[in-house]
Design a protein around this motif. Structure first.
Motif, PDB file in Angstrom:
ATOM      1  N   ASP A 179      40.537  45.787  37.123  1.00 50.69           N
ATOM      2  CA  ASP A 179      40.753  44.698  38.343  1.00 50.69           C
ATOM      3  C   ASP A 179      39.810  45.665  38.972  1.00 50.69           C
ATOM      4  O   ASP A 179      39.131  46.378  39.069  1.00 50.69           O
ATOM      5  CB  ASP A 179      42.602  44.310  39.265  1.00 50.69           C
ATOM      6  CG  ASP A 179      42.731  43.320  39.305  1.00 50.69           C
ATOM      7  OD1 ASP A 179      41.540  42.494  40.027  1.00 50.69           O
ATOM      8  OD2 ASP A 179      43.732  43.298  39.959  1.00 50.69           O
ATOM      9  N   ASP A 180      39.327  43.761  39.803  1.00 46.58           N
ATOM     10  CA  ASP A 180      38.171  44.263  40.743  1.00 46.58           C
ATOM     11  C   ASP A 180      37.266  44.704  40.977  1.00 46.58           C
ATOM     12  O   ASP A 180      36.308  45.476  41.043  1.00 46.58           O
ATOM     13  CB  ASP A 180      38.618  44.799  42.093  1.00 46.58           C
ATOM     14  CG  ASP A 180      40.181  43.464  42.832  1.00 46.58           C
ATOM     15  OD1 ASP A 180      40.494  42.967  42.174  1.00 46.58           O
ATOM     16  OD2 ASP A 180      41.068  44.881  42.778  1.00 46.58           O
ATOM     17  N   GLU A 236      36.783  36.797  38.347  1.00 48.39           N
ATOM     18  CA  GLU A 236      37.786  36.395  38.500  1.00 48.39           C
ATOM     19  C   GLU A 236      37.325  35.436  40.065  1.00 48.39           C
ATOM     20  O   GLU A 236      36.437  35.642  40.365  1.00 48.39           O
ATOM     21  CB  GLU A 236      38.380  37.632  39.595  1.00 48.39           C
ATOM     22  CG  GLU A 236      38.972  38.985  39.173  1.00 48.39           C
ATOM     23  CD  GLU A 236      40.190  39.885  39.721  1.00 48.39           C
ATOM     24  OE1 GLU A 236      41.341  39.240  40.312  1.00 48.39           O
ATOM     25  OE2 GLU A 236      39.165  41.087  40.556  1.00 48.39           O
TER      26      GLU A 236
HETATM   27 MG    MG Z   1      41.232  40.855  41.092  1.00 46.85          MG
END
Ligand code: MG
Ligand code: C2E
Ligand code: MG
Ligand code: MG
Length: 279
Positions: A179-180, A236
């Motif tokens: 993620d990220d 995202e």
């Molecule tokens: Mg994220």
């Protein structure tokens, strides 16, 4: 605690800090109350195929609305829950709730994948991995239905333990997502050695795809890297049509963001699917 958070700086006393401390104390006691009174909820944000707009999965995101109707964001309460060592129990609740939702959807022919965020305390070694698997299976779901999201920051804590958990989870059929991505400091070598299925490009880079498109080289580089490692990419925080179109042109196939929808209660996701099927 303050001194620790501030690294090498000395923690001088100031009225601002006192206020911060009081705010934190109040948040702590409200948090315990919230656990008891079941003030937490899961909302689900769609993940879609950029090309067709079709929903392929959702990400479960924690929501907390307290007794008087204040909404506290996960960015605020998750670090506190981690400090209080309560992220384990809250994480269990998330898995159980998301599992029940998956079972309910499957029974009605809705085959979305479920992404959940895991915190570092849920990913320490084989036992932690077994705990996740046991819950997922006990609640009637299969590992393949899940995307387990972890951040680069999580990877930096006790890397061997986390890597062990990731390896067994991956062997059991869970999909793993970083993620990220791009916000932290993953080494490229590490990226190659981990059993990753998905990279989620951080919103930071998607934001830079607007206007003069200064962000393109980085996004292109991430997509190239992922392709060479056979890793899928989800972007995202897509908010504009321009961002979506640039992402598609650069070869990104999946997206998530307010352009389509933020996180919503389960019934609203079902309505979106119904609309999709009838149009
Ligand atoms: Mg994220
Ligand atoms: P995340 O996993 O990166 O989740 C995406 C965050 O970006 C969510 O914020 C989502 O609402 C927000 N977002 C999605 N699309 C857009 C967009 O187009 N524009 C903008 N401005 N924001 C967008 P949220 O729900 O506030 O969650 C923040 C973080 O809290 C999550 O980041 C995740 O790291 C953590 N979190 C949330 N739920 C859980 C949970 O159940 N367990 C754990 N361990 N962490 C969680
Ligand atoms: Mg996430
Ligand atoms: Mg994020």
């Amino acid at each position: 605690y303050q001194a620790k958070k501030q690294g090498h700086q000395l923690a001088f006393y100031s009225p601002g800090m006192e206020q911060q401390r009081l705010q934190r104390l109040s948040l702590e006691s409200r948090f315990y109350h919230a656990l008891e009174c079941e003030e937490f909820q899961l909302h689900y944000q769609p993940i879609w195929e950029i090309d067709s707009g079709r929903l392929v999965g959702v990400e479960a995101l924690l929501r907390w609305t307290d007794a008087v109707g204040n909404r506290i964001s996960p960015g605020e309460f998750i670090p506190i829950a981690e400090d209080l060592r309560l992220m384990g129990s809250l994480g269990d609740w998330v898995l159980k709730t998301a599992a029940r939702q998956l079972v309910d959807w499957r029974a009605r022919g809705i085959t979305l994948s479920m992404a959940v965020n895991l915190s570092v305390s849920q990913l320490q070694g084989r036992q932690a991995a077994e705990h996740i698997r046991d819950q997922v299976v006990a609640n009637g779901t299969q590992p393949e239905w899940w995307h387990l999201e972890l951040t680069e920051e999580t990877l930096m804590h006790e890397p061997e333990e986390v890597e062990e958990a990731m390896n067994v989870l991956s062997d059991w059929g869970f999909h793993l997502a970083l993620d990220d991505f791009g916000r932290g400091y993953s080494s490229l070598a590490r990226l190659q050695s981990m059993p990753l299925d998905i990279l989620k490009i951080d919103k930071l880079f998607v934001d830079r795809l607007d206007g003069d498109s200064a962000g393109e080289p980085i996004v292109q580089a991430i997509l190239d890297l992922a392709r060479h490692l056979s890793i899928h990419v989800v972007a995202e925080g897509i908010e504009t049509i321009a961002q979506r179109d640039r992402l598609w042109a650069l070869g990104c196939h999946w997206g998530q963001g307010f352009l389509v929808s933020g996180a919503r209660p389960a019934d609203e996701i079902e309505q979106m699917i119904e609309t999709e099927q009838t149009s």
